[in-house]
Write an enzyme that holds these catalytic residues in place. Structure first.
Site, mmCIF file in Angstrom:
data_model
loop_
_atom_site.group_PDB
_atom_site.id
_atom_site.type_symbol
_atom_site.label_atom_id
_atom_site.label_comp_id
_atom_site.label_asym_id
_atom_site.label_seq_id
_atom_site.Cartn_x
_atom_site.Cartn_y
_atom_site.Cartn_z
ATOM 1 N N ASP A 175 0.810 -1.214 0.000
ATOM 2 C CA ASP A 175 0.000 0.000 0.000
ATOM 3 C C ASP A 175 0.849 1.273 0.000
ATOM 4 O OD1 ASP A 175 0.927 -0.466 2.572
ATOM 5 O OD2 ASP A 175 -1.042 -0.773 3.456
ATOM 6 N N ASN A 192 -8.121 -3.024 13.700
ATOM 7 C CA ASN A 192 -9.501 -3.392 13.355
ATOM 8 C C ASN A 192 -9.538 -4.593 12.415
ATOM 9 O OD1 ASN A 192 -8.526 -2.277 11.034
ATOM 10 N ND2 ASN A 192 -9.968 -0.577 10.928
ATOM 11 N N HIS A 245 -7.588 -4.931 9.695
ATOM 12 C CA HIS A 245 -7.249 -4.662 8.294
ATOM 13 C C HIS A 245 -5.914 -5.279 7.920
ATOM 14 C CE1 HIS A 245 -5.317 -0.550 9.453
ATOM 15 N NE2 HIS A 245 -4.345 -1.297 8.984
ATOM 16 N N GLU A 292 -9.862 -2.143 4.725
ATOM 17 C CA GLU A 292 -10.578 -1.865 5.969
ATOM 18 C C GLU A 292 -11.827 -2.741 6.077
ATOM 19 O OE1 GLU A 292 -9.170 -0.085 8.113
ATOM 20 O OE2 GLU A 292 -8.716 1.961 7.504
HETATM 21 C C1 GLP Z 1 -0.919 0.303 8.562
HETATM 22 C C2 GLP Z 1 -0.473 -0.412 7.291
HETATM 23 C C3 GLP Z 1 -0.664 -1.903 7.421
HETATM 24 C C4 GLP Z 1 -0.083 -2.380 8.730
HETATM 25 C C5 GLP Z 1 -0.870 -1.786 9.876
HETATM 26 C C6 GLP Z 1 -0.414 -2.233 11.241
HETATM 27 O O1 GLP Z 1 -2.240 0.726 8.494
HETATM 28 N N1 GLP Z 1 -1.136 0.036 6.120
HETATM 29 O O2 GLP Z 1 -0.068 -2.548 6.307
HETATM 30 O O3 GLP Z 1 -0.115 -3.766 8.803
HETATM 31 O O4 GLP Z 1 -0.746 -0.384 9.773
HETATM 32 O O5 GLP Z 1 0.682 -1.487 11.631
HETATM 33 P P1 GLP Z 1 1.585 -1.783 12.891
HETATM 34 O O6 GLP Z 1 2.460 -2.911 12.503
HETATM 35 O O7 GLP Z 1 2.349 -0.517 13.093
HETATM 36 O O8 GLP Z 1 0.668 -2.103 14.024
#
Ligand code: GLP
Length: 241
Positions: A67, A136, A138, A143
């Site tokens: 992303d 959540n 995702h 989402e």
């Molecule tokens: C972001 C990214 C995701 C990632 C998520 C969790 O929203 N787009 O790809 O997995 O956050 O992030 P973290 O590893 O910092 O909890």
């Protein structure tokens, strides 16, 4: 589905890095699907260390990222382009022209989504997809919603994701409200999946994703249907499994 339980964040990072490095050693021109967020940082650190020790070679490796924020340039410090450069690419011998992310500044979003889908196709698909887990449920920026989206698409981020990601932005800096993300189909078509999860605050959502029903309300739950789905979770994240 295989669950690898790790003692802590360091152990989780090392175990997941081992899976990725096995992939690179077995197939030096592998297509790695990469993720951002705080969870994979330790994995990238470990891969860099093994590269410096001469155990890993990124010369032929190709990468696609899950992303990117919409509306910010690749040079912006908050972009996922910048994140990948700082946390992995500039420390290893990867050819930067073999690294692909959606272009946050593309003028035509629809065209950009098709372009990115074509990139994945032309690379021959993803050999191994690394994923983090949003609070959540995702994955990438898919989402919770009414249905699973297929290919790369543009999303409006939920308030909870904007808030969760705001910790990575400086005070006063606005967190983008939209992003490009690979769709659920693009992720599910990867030949192998590695989901990395760390910390007590992810235990509940990991349990729903792994043991709960498959539903677009918990996007990660679809991973239960993948034939080579690997979860590397530290003790705290795996506490409710
Ligand atoms: C972001 C990214 C995701 C990632 C998520 C969790 O929203 N787009 O790809 O997995 O956050 O992030 P973290 O590893 O910092 O909890």
């Amino acid at each position: 589905m295989r669950i690898y339980r790790a003692a802590d964040y360091e152990d989780m990072s090392r175990k997941a890095a081992n899976i990725l490095s096995a992939q690179i050693i077995l197939k030096p021109d592998s297509v790695l699907g990469l993720a951002t967020g705080s969870t994979p940082i330790g994995i990238y650190r470990q891969l860099i260390d093994w590269y410096h020790k001469g155990d890993l070679d990124f010369k032929e490796v190709r990468t696609v990222n899950l992303d990117e924020y919409k509306g910010i340039s690749s040079g912006n410090q908050q972009s996922y382009h910048y994140f990948m450069k700082e946390n992995l690419f500039r420390h290893v011998n990867i050819d930067q022209s073999n690294t692909y992310l959606p272009d946050g500044l593309a003028k035509d979003s629809e065209k950009e989504c098709s372009r990115f889908n074509e990139v994945i196709e032309q690379l021959g698909g993803i050999d191994i997809q690394l994923l983090g887990l949003g609070h959540n449920g995702h994955i990438g920026f898919n989402e919770p919603g009414d249905s699973f989206e297929k290919g790369t698409h543009c999303v409006t981020l939920t308030q909870s994701t904007i808030e969760a990601n705001s910790r990575l932005f400086k005070e006063g800096e606005e967190v983008p409200r939209e992003a490009y993300t690979m769709g659920i189909q693009s992720i599910m078509m990867a030949r192998k999946i590695v989901l990395v999860v760390s910390g007590r605050e992810k235990a509940e959502i990991l349990k729903s994703a792994i043991n709960g029903p498959v539903t677009p309300l918990v996007p990660a739950s679809i991973l239960q249907m993948h034939s080579d789905f690997n979860i590397v979770a530290d003790k705290e994240a795996a506490a409710l499994l």
